[in-house]
Design a protein around this motif. Structure first.
Motif, short mmCIF file in Angstrom:
data_model
loop_
_atom_site.label_atom_id
_atom_site.label_comp_id
_atom_site.label_asym_id
_atom_site.label_seq_id
_atom_site.Cartn_x
_atom_site.Cartn_y
_atom_site.Cartn_z
N MET A 1 0.74 -1.12 0.01
CA MET A 1 0.13 -0.08 -0.08
C MET A 1 0.90 1.16 -0.05
O MET A 1 1.69 1.45 0.90
CB MET A 1 -0.74 -0.08 1.32
CG MET A 1 -1.91 1.03 1.27
SD MET A 1 -2.82 0.64 2.65
CE MET A 1 -3.05 2.41 3.41
N SER A 2 0.64 2.17 -1.11
CA SER A 2 1.44 3.33 -0.98
C SER A 2 1.00 4.59 -0.03
O SER A 2 -0.20 4.43 0.39
CB SER A 2 1.49 4.02 -2.31
OG SER A 2 0.22 4.29 -2.87
N ALA A 3 1.79 5.36 0.39
CA ALA A 3 1.54 6.52 1.27
C ALA A 3 0.49 7.24 0.72
O ALA A 3 0.80 7.51 -0.48
CB ALA A 3 2.57 7.00 1.80
N ARG A 4 -0.14 7.88 1.51
CA ARG A 4 -1.18 9.04 1.11
C ARG A 4 -0.44 10.33 1.21
O ARG A 4 -0.05 10.54 2.42
CB ARG A 4 -2.30 8.79 2.07
CG ARG A 4 -3.25 7.72 1.72
CD ARG A 4 -4.74 8.05 2.67
NE ARG A 4 -4.42 8.38 4.19
CZ ARG A 4 -5.01 9.52 4.47
NH1 ARG A 4 -5.85 10.15 3.78
NH2 ARG A 4 -4.59 9.76 5.76
N LEU A 5 0.11 11.12 0.26
CA LEU A 5 0.92 12.14 0.41
C LEU A 5 0.17 13.39 0.14
O LEU A 5 -0.93 13.53 -0.62
CB LEU A 5 2.18 12.09 -0.48
CG LEU A 5 3.06 11.05 -0.29
CD1 LEU A 5 4.11 10.78 -1.71
CD2 LEU A 5 3.59 10.88 0.89
N SER A 6 0.40 14.37 0.89
CA SER A 6 -0.10 15.88 0.62
C SER A 6 0.51 16.56 -0.60
O SER A 6 1.77 15.86 -1.03
CB SER A 6 -0.08 16.80 1.86
OG SER A 6 1.32 16.75 2.30
N SER A 7 0.02 17.36 -1.29
CA SER A 7 0.87 18.20 -2.22
C SER A 7 1.84 18.81 -1.66
O SER A 7 1.90 19.31 -0.51
CB SER A 7 -0.24 18.91 -2.96
OG SER A 7 -0.29 20.15 -2.17
N ILE A 8 2.89 19.19 -2.36
CA ILE A 8 4.09 19.87 -2.16
C ILE A 8 3.60 21.22 -1.44
O ILE A 8 4.06 21.99 -0.36
CB ILE A 8 5.12 20.06 -3.10
CG1 ILE A 8 5.70 18.88 -3.36
CG2 ILE A 8 6.13 21.28 -3.00
CD1 ILE A 8 6.60 18.73 -4.61
N GLU A 9 2.52 22.03 -2.17
CA GLU A 9 1.83 23.26 -1.88
C GLU A 9 1.31 23.04 -0.53
O GLU A 9 1.22 24.04 0.39
CB GLU A 9 1.02 23.94 -2.89
CG GLU A 9 1.46 24.22 -4.23
CD GLU A 9 1.84 22.71 -5.06
OE1 GLU A 9 1.49 21.67 -4.73
OE2 GLU A 9 2.80 22.94 -6.13
N GLU A 10 0.53 22.09 -0.26
CA GLU A 10 0.03 22.04 0.97
C GLU A 10 0.84 21.82 2.40
O GLU A 10 0.95 22.48 3.19
CB GLU A 10 -0.84 20.63 1.04
CG GLU A 10 -2.17 20.87 0.12
CD GLU A 10 -2.97 19.60 0.01
OE1 GLU A 10 -4.23 19.51 -0.06
OE2 GLU A 10 -2.53 18.56 0.00
#
Length: 105
Positions: A1-10
């Motif tokens: 399962m891959s990680a849930r990543l926020s956007s770079i901007e967030e």
């Protein structure tokens, strides 16, 4: 399962919000006044790939975790050169929050 990543901007905005919240406790009164008075015109928030210095400060493996972290620098662009008030390592992984700040001395 891959990680849930926020956007770079967030993640960059979150790092800046943390900087604003903690600056008064970690910078001199003069630095806070300088940033507050000059940030509108000369301030910057810059995201980048984390540099090599983090592995000496925190348990950070640049090769394995590069996608999960960003480095955010907060400062002022002035004639004498940039003034960096904080360098922040922040996690983009929504399930593994992490933030470490190196403050201007």
């Amino acid at each position: 399962m891959s990680a849930r990543l926020s956007s770079i901007e967030e993640a960059t905005q979150q790092a800046y919000d943390i900087f604003l919240e903690l600056a008064g406790d970690n910078l001199t009164a003069e630095d806070v006044e300088l940033f507050d008075s000059q940030s509108e015109e000369f301030g910057f928030i810059e995201d980048s790939v984390p540099d090599d210095s983090w592995h000496m400060l925190v348990a950070y493996d640049q090769e394995a975790e590069a996608e999960h972290f960003i480095q955010v620098s907060v400062g002022l662009e002035v004639a004498q050169g940039d003034v960096i008030f904080a360098k922040i390592l922040i996690s983009r992984d929504l399930d593994a929050p992490f933030c470490h700040i190196v403050w201007k001395q």
